[in-house]
Design an enzyme around this catalytic site. Structure first.
Site, mmCIF file in Angstrom:
data_model
loop_
_atom_site.group_PDB
_atom_site.id
_atom_site.type_symbol
_atom_site.label_atom_id
_atom_site.label_comp_id
_atom_site.label_asym_id
_atom_site.label_seq_id
_atom_site.Cartn_x
_atom_site.Cartn_y
_atom_site.Cartn_z
ATOM 1 C CB SER A 43 9.130 -2.068 -16.181
ATOM 2 O OG SER A 43 8.994 -3.952 -16.613
ATOM 3 C CB CYS A 131 1.820 -13.327 -34.373
ATOM 4 S SG CYS A 131 2.704 -15.052 -33.239
ATOM 5 N N GLY A 162 7.849 -15.223 -30.949
ATOM 6 C CA GLY A 162 6.629 -15.246 -30.816
ATOM 7 C C GLY A 162 6.679 -15.287 -28.807
ATOM 8 C CE LYS A 215 -3.783 -17.681 -28.169
ATOM 9 N NZ LYS A 215 -2.907 -17.141 -27.330
ATOM 10 C CG HIS A 244 5.944 -16.745 -36.718
ATOM 11 N ND1 HIS A 244 7.090 -16.812 -35.984
ATOM 12 C CD2 HIS A 244 5.127 -16.631 -36.085
ATOM 13 C CE1 HIS A 244 6.561 -16.360 -34.249
ATOM 14 N NE2 HIS A 244 5.780 -16.626 -34.205
ATOM 15 C CD GLN A 317 6.069 -12.452 -32.104
ATOM 16 O OE1 GLN A 317 7.311 -12.172 -32.669
ATOM 17 N NE2 GLN A 317 5.161 -12.169 -31.842
#
Length: 350
Positions: A43, A131, A162, A215, A244, A317
């Site tokens: 990039s 998140c 997400g 997590k 979310h 999120q």
């Protein structure tokens, strides 16, 4: 925040979270004196826009952090492990959005509304939570302070955002293919997401919980300093482009009524109560998209269980779950007494 300005690096600037970090820095008027936009070699050389000016993206390398005050990392755990030490060595404060350092006991895992006091120690590396954990923590914090968390059962409804910009584009294409009578294809996700839902696309561990669920448990415990907190998460992907949602049932150590909880949440930093039963108006991802606050509603008591409450949450999120939480940490570091005042924001502006 007039006066001093800062040299700010954004690692992974061309990704969905990297772009959101730029937008939040602009909208919050964070005092960026010089931006260092960094990305992979693939990039590097492309253009990104910040504060109305086009800037060339630079290659991510150790020497890129010279003179940088704040470095926001959103390029994945591998890149963070490789380049965070170089950024710290160069003198930068690093706010890392990956999972690389979240469970390192020496690294604070921060949601400012919950455990922002950890920033008073001026750490050089701060981890941004998962998140879903960050969004949940904002809603739980005022209730925990009042009644003490004992058990959390949560089902997440996680949007395509997400999984990044490519996942969002895939969902959009699948919807168009359905409308055109074509068979939709899944490439980013393991299954077609449009008009469907499936268990979160992360590996299932030996304990039967997938990586996302594990997590949530580990990080929520660390954020609240509750190593034995009983949690039962179920994480699901749903065909929503952005934001979310979570259905939550919480048990406390002492009784708290739904009205008491609603009053506490209405006053809490980072929370917006959306709870109008007469209109059937409660948190929705459509309304949470672009919002810095976490929307909380459907606050109700659990029949036969005076120590529990149920409620519903929606949060962006890409913002509270990622970019906004990171910028909010930086704000607290430069102005410790600053409150994260609400921003009149819509998806179009953020």
């Amino acid at each position: 925040m007039a006066g001093k300005t800062y040299k700010v690096a954004v690692v992974g600037v061309t990704g969905a979270v990297g772009q959101e970090i730029l937008r939040v820095l602009e909208r919050r008027k964070f005092p960026v004196g010089e931006l260092v936009p960094l990305a992979s070699e693939r990039s590097a050389g492309s253009e990104t826009v910040f504060a109305g000016k086009s800037q060339k993206v630079r290659k991510l390398e150790a020497g890129a952090f010279a003179g940088v005050d704040f470095a926001f990392f959103s390029a994945g755990a591998t890149r963070s492990r490789e380049f965070v030490p170089a950024a710290i060595q160069a003198g930068a404060v690093v706010i890392d959005n990956s999972s690389a350092f979240r469970m390192d006991e020496k690294v604070p895992l921060v949601v400012p509304e919950v455990n922002g006091d950890l920033l008073k120690k001026h750490p050089k590396l701060i981890a941004n939570p998962n998140c879903s954990a960050a969004i949940l923590a904002v809603a739980l914090a005022p209730l925990h302070r009042a009644a003490g968390l004992q058990r959390v059962v949560v089902a997440t409804y996680q949007s395509a955002s997400g999984a990044g910009a490519k996942a969002m584009a895939e969902l959009e294409k699948q919807v168009k293919d359905f409308a055109a009578g074509k068979e939709p294809r899944a490439e980013v996700f393991p299954h077609v997401l449009a008009f469907n839902l499936f268990s979160h696309n992360s590996p299932v561990g030996a304990n039967g919980y997938n990586e996302e669920e594990n997590k949530m448990v580990e990080e929520t415990r660390k954020i609240f300093g509750l190593s034995d907190l009983n949690m039962v998460p179920t994480c699901v992907r749903v065909p929503v482009p952005r934001a979310h949602s979570e259905a939550v049932v919480v048990s406390f150590t002492k009784k708290i009524s739904s009205q008491e909880a609603k009053a506490l949440l209405a006053k809490a930093e980072g929370v917006k109560v959306v709870d109008e039963p007469q209109k059937n108006l409660f948190p929705m991802p459509r309304h949470a998209s672009g919002e810095l606050d976490v929307l909380v509603g459907r606050i109700r008591e659990v029949p036969g269980d005076p120590l529990s409450l149920a409620f519903f949450v929606s949060g962006d999120q890409l913002l509270k779950g990622a970019a906004w939480n990171a910028v909010q940490i930086a704000e607290r570091l430069i102005t410790p007494d600053r409150k994260s005042t609400r921003l009149n924001s819509s998806h179009a502006n953020i």
